[in-house]
Design an enzyme around this catalytic site. Structure first.
Site, mmCIF file in Angstrom:
data_model
loop_
_atom_site.group_PDB
_atom_site.id
_atom_site.type_symbol
_atom_site.label_atom_id
_atom_site.label_comp_id
_atom_site.label_asym_id
_atom_site.label_seq_id
_atom_site.Cartn_x
_atom_site.Cartn_y
_atom_site.Cartn_z
ATOM 1 N N ARG A 29 19.458 -56.990 135.474
ATOM 2 C CA ARG A 29 20.394 -57.971 136.007
ATOM 3 C C ARG A 29 21.791 -57.522 135.596
ATOM 4 O O ARG A 29 22.046 -57.276 134.420
ATOM 5 C CB ARG A 29 20.126 -59.351 135.401
ATOM 6 C CG ARG A 29 21.147 -60.372 135.865
ATOM 7 C CD ARG A 29 21.107 -61.643 135.060
ATOM 8 N NE ARG A 29 21.995 -62.642 135.650
ATOM 9 C CZ ARG A 29 22.409 -63.728 135.023
ATOM 10 N NH1 ARG A 29 22.010 -63.986 133.797
ATOM 11 N NH2 ARG A 29 23.212 -64.584 135.620
ATOM 12 N N GLU B 266 14.361 -65.214 139.411
ATOM 13 C CA GLU B 266 15.303 -64.109 139.521
ATOM 14 C C GLU B 266 14.653 -62.788 139.087
ATOM 15 O O GLU B 266 14.919 -61.743 139.670
ATOM 16 C CB GLU B 266 16.537 -64.397 138.647
ATOM 17 C CG GLU B 266 17.390 -65.526 139.209
ATOM 18 C CD GLU B 266 18.134 -66.322 138.140
ATOM 19 O OE1 GLU B 266 17.464 -67.069 137.379
ATOM 20 O OE2 GLU B 266 19.358 -66.199 138.053
HETATM 21 C C1 LIG Z 1 26.435 -66.113 135.795
HETATM 22 C C2 LIG Z 1 25.876 -67.256 135.027
HETATM 23 O O1 LIG Z 1 26.439 -68.300 134.946
HETATM 24 O O2 LIG Z 1 24.677 -67.064 134.480
HETATM 25 P P1 LIG Z 1 23.866 -68.079 133.549
HETATM 26 O O3 LIG Z 1 23.526 -69.270 134.358
HETATM 27 O O4 LIG Z 1 22.663 -67.235 133.175
HETATM 28 O O5 LIG Z 1 24.749 -68.394 132.385
HETATM 29 MG MG LIG Z 2 17.247 -69.369 134.217
#
Ligand SMILES: CC(=O)OP(=O)(O)O
Ligand SMILES: [Mg+2]
Ligand SMILES: Nc1ncnc2c1ncn2[C@@H]1O[C@H](COP(=O)(O)OP(=O)(O)O)[C@@H](O)[C@H]1O
Length: 405
Positions: free
Chosen positions: A93, A387
């Site tokens: 990621r 994800e």
């Molecule tokens: C980009 C982001 O906000 O990711 P997370 O929700 O994992 O903090």
């Molecule tokens: Mg999550």
């Protein structure tokens, strides 16, 4: 094909090992290292059979953390593979891909140079992502790596949605514009919703609400993101666990002046001490807010009303942006589990065709389902996000294409 998926944060490393074939997949092991570089770091590892292991140790940097992870995956006692040679590819990621990356990519030296150019846009997120890539390069030098960007799915936004009303020179010089995040999640749940409904993805107007610790909402028309609530950074938009979301810039400069704080402290204030935690002084965790409300805590009640009101406002505005809406999706820890939160958000949206069936919504947790009333104009759905699976699928596809060439 065995694919290791990595999500390297500033002080944590999350991972899942997928066993993929073209039609089927399973998770062979998953876990995470926490408190990287801090006192009391540890590794939590869970095997396919649900058995959990906790290993404490001094994990001073990401390379050490990843070394630990690879060690436990191949260990005789807790392992799930015999040797590291079984890992065919690694998918990462990557939070910010700027305007450079509009889809997932095979990581080459050239790609790494471009990723480094994106560091300035996400100084908190991108450096640990890159550290993970470098650590894998040195520990598994012959294994192909793929980068999957949070921002990529939103690169289809039109200019009028992504530009800020500031001097154009600032966009030109520094790339200050809306990028949007959680794209991997919005892409997954919106596609999945079309599949579940047996509708053509290209014909749907979808509003996807990713409500986790970080929260964002996206307007997806014909399979393309046309607007989203997070902006230049993941701070804009909805109220979140610890992030303020939308806020008058005038209030920001005023607070900085009054409290005599600089940019670093201001960033910590609005990213880590605001949102639900800041308003209630109780917690960033929605479950704790819910139990505080039950005990009659006034600030918790107000915090929850602010939270749901904001999501409702965004749903209304994205329905306007798309000339209507066909599907509203809830995902992320809160979206998937918070039945009362979902009900409050949707209450009052009957005028655009959103009508939740209380019996279908109540107690529904982390399960794919349609929760709107039969015959309602808008399908309201719960679609648990994944994800990691998208990262594994993208990685498999890119590596297979590479082999074919
Ligand atoms: C980009 C982001 O906000 O990711 P997370 O929700 O994992 O903090
Ligand atoms: Mg999550
Ligand atoms: N049963 C539940 N009811 C309400 N909220 C829940 C429930 N389970 C988890 N959550 C909330 O989900 C949030 C975390 O979401 P998650 O998507 O796991 O976070 P992250 O963004 O870190 O991946 C927390 O605020 C947590 O309280």
């Amino acid at each position: 094909m065995k694919i290791l998926v990595m999500n390297c944060g500033s002080s944590s490393i999350k991972y899942q090992l997928f066993n993929m074939d073209s039609n089927n997949w399973s998770v062979m092991a998953k876990g995470g290292v926490e408190k990287v570089g801090l006192k009391g770091s540890f590794l939590k590892h869970e095997k396919e059979n649900g058995e959990k292991v906790l290993l404490e140790g001094e994990i001073m940097d990401h390379a050490t953390g990843i070394d630990y992870i690879l060690g436990v995956m191949t260990s005789e006692r807790h392992g799930c593979i015999k040797s590291l040679e079984e890992i065919d590819a690694v998918g990462h990621r990557v939070v910010h891909g700027g305007e450079t990356f509009n889809s997932s990519v095979f990581i080459t030296d050239e790609v790494i140079t471009k990723m480094k150019d994106c560091i300035e846009l996400a100084p908190l997120h991108n450096p640990p992502n890159l550290k993970g890539i470098f650590a894998i390069s040195s520990l598994l030098p012959h294994v192909p790596q793929v980068g999957v960007f949070d921002t990529a799915f939103h690169q289809t936004m039109p200019k009028h949605a992504y530009m800020y009303a500031i001097p154009n020179s600032l966009y030109k010089k520094y790339g200050v514009r809306r990028y949007g995040f959680h794209g991997t999640s919005h892409r997954y749940v919106s596609k999945r919703a079309a599949e579940i409904l047996n509708e053509d993805y290209a014909n749907l107007r979808i509003i996807s609400c990713h409500l986790g610790n970080g929260a964002s909402i996206a307007a997806i028309m014909g399979g393309k993101s046309i607007d989203t609530s997070m902006g230049f950074t993941p701070l804009e938009g909805l109220m979140m666990g610890t992030r303020s979301g939308d806020l008058d810039v005038g209030a920001v400069t005023y607070i900085m002046e009054k409290e005599m704080i600089g940019t670093k402290s201001a960033s910590v204030l609005f990213n880590k001490h605001s949102g639900m935690l800041g308003v209630t002084g109780i917690s960033s965790d929605m479950r704790e807010i819910e139990s505080a409300i039950e005990k009659g805590d006034e600030l918790a009640k107000i915090g929850m009303e602010m939270y749901t009101y904001r999501v409702k406002k965004y749903i209304g505005s994205y329905a306007a942006a798309m000339g209507g809406v066909d599907v509203v999706i809830f995902t992320g820890g809160v979206g998937e589990n918070g039945d009362d939160t979902r009900a409050s958000i949707c209450q009052g949206l009957e005028f655009i065709g959103v009508e939740v069936d209380p019996a279908k919504n109540k107690k529904l947790r982390s399960k794919e389902a349609v929760i709107s009333k039969d015959g309602a104009k808008v399908k309201v759905m719960v679609v648990p996000t994944n994800e990691e699976l998208v990262i594994a699928q993208d990685t498999m596809q890119i590596v297979e294409e590479l082999v074919r060439k």
